[in-house]
Design an enzyme around this catalytic site. Structure first.
Site, PDB file in Angstrom:
ATOM      1  N   THR A 155       0.861  -1.183   0.000  1.00  0.00           N
ATOM      2  CA  THR A 155       0.000   0.000   0.000  1.00  0.00           C
ATOM      3  C   THR A 155       0.893   1.225   0.000  1.00  0.00           C
ATOM      4  OG1 THR A 155      -1.782  -1.127   1.177  1.00  0.00           O
ATOM      5  CG2 THR A 155      -1.773   1.274   1.260  1.00  0.00           C
ATOM      6  N   LYS A 163      -7.694   1.544  -2.573  1.00  0.00           N
ATOM      7  CA  LYS A 163      -7.301   1.100  -1.235  1.00  0.00           C
ATOM      8  C   LYS A 163      -7.373   2.241  -0.222  1.00  0.00           C
ATOM      9  CE  LYS A 163      -5.457  -1.228   2.174  1.00  0.00           C
ATOM     10  NZ  LYS A 163      -4.146  -1.873   2.165  1.00  0.00           N
ATOM     11  N   LYS A 207      -0.739   4.894   8.632  1.00  0.00           N
ATOM     12  CA  LYS A 207      -0.061   5.071   7.348  1.00  0.00           C
ATOM     13  C   LYS A 207      -1.062   5.269   6.213  1.00  0.00           C
ATOM     14  CE  LYS A 207       1.972   2.179   3.812  1.00  0.00           C
ATOM     15  NZ  LYS A 207       2.348   0.811   3.457  1.00  0.00           N
TER      16      LYS A 207
END
Length: 298
Positions: free
Chosen positions: A94, A169, A244
């Site tokens: 990611t 995502k 994150k």
């Protein structure tokens, strides 16, 4: 059809994913900078590779699962020239959308093909092969990667061109982060009003408050026996990873001029929470921060 796969990054997510490929009959050449991670994967059928470039040179497909965009770009700079022409690179990390697009451009310039395919489902999903993949890149590349993604997960969605998987995502995880905070606040409010966790769950899980953060990853012990709250918040999806991902979403919102007030606030709250617990707690443990800051007992 059995493939030779170079799998770079054998951590909490990558290790189980590589093992599932090996169990399905693929030859998997695994590499990680942490020897213990390689050793663990080797115990379940993954062949240790002395170097990432060596693994890539022998592979039909290269899968990577790394912490951040800088790691992916650094890896690609070191291994693209080792790959055979036309090799398919599938990055499951990611990372920032811009980094994903840069990685794609570098791959194409080197004569190979690329797909960004970040995942949702956490460590539990990686181990059980129930991940959801969000893919960005060409339709042909997505089709070729399909049989491998099916081994590692239960669903794969082609979201569009390069970087689209990463875009999906971070948007998904912005929803998840905001909803977990909302569910946590609701439980703490319920506590202050004398409402039991089970009663609130029984109502909300069958009413308009129903969501994944409540029904699957419930942040309080009791109502959902399989949730991290019932195992001292041992992480399925660590707080640091949520921080994150929300940071990536916040950056994208700022760059795109999007007024994402709740997403921005969620990013701030998780950044603060992750400073204290890092990888040691599931992201649902933020309920304890809400409770502590409310001065409530729980």
């Amino acid at each position: 059809m059995s493939r030779t796969v170079a799998f770079i990054g054998l951590g909490h997510m990558g290790g189980p994913m590589a093992v599932n490929l090996a169990k399905a009959g693929h030859r998997v050449l695994g590499h990680d900078l942490v020897p213990a991670a390689v050793e663990t994967a080797a115990g379940s059928g993954v062949e240790p590779a002395a170097s990432a470039a060596g693994a890539v040179a022998a592979a039909d497909v290269v899968v990577s699962m790394l912490p951040a965009g800088r790691h992916v770009l650094s890896l690609y700079d070191g291994i693209l020239t080792a790959a055979r022409p036309g090799t398919l690179f599938v990055d499951c990390s990611t990372i920032d959308v811009a980094d994903a697009r840069t990685a794609h451009e570098r791959a194409v310039a080197a004569g190979v093909r690329a797909l960004d395919a970040p995942v949702s489902g956490g460590v539990v999903g990686a181990e059980a092969a129930t991940l959801t993949f969000m893919a960005g890149g060409g339709e042909a590349e997505f089709a070729e990667a399909g049989p491998l993604l099916e081994v590692m997960g239960k669903r794969a969605v082609h979201c569009g061109g390069p970087g689209a998987g990463q875009a999906a995502k971070i948007c998904n995880n912005m929803i998840l982060g905001v909803s977990m905070i909302a569910v946590s606040e609701a439980f703490v409010l319920g506590e202050s009003l004398g409402l039991s966790h089970q009663a609130l769950y029984d109502v909300a899980s069958t009413a308009s408050g129903q969501c994944w953060s409540l029904s699957v990853n419930c942040p309080v012990p009791g109502p959902v026996p399989t949730s991290p709250a019932n195992r001292a918040y041992r992480p399925g999806f660590a707080a640091s990873l949520m921080a994150k991902d929300l940071g990536l979403a916040a950056n994208a919102a700022r760059e795109g001029g999007v007024h994402a007030e709740l997403g921005m606030r969620a990013a701030e709250l998780y950044a603060r929470y992750a400073e204290h617990v890092g990888d040691s707690e599931d992201f649902s443990g933020i309920v304890r921060t809400v409770r502590d800051r409310s001065g409530a007992e729980g």
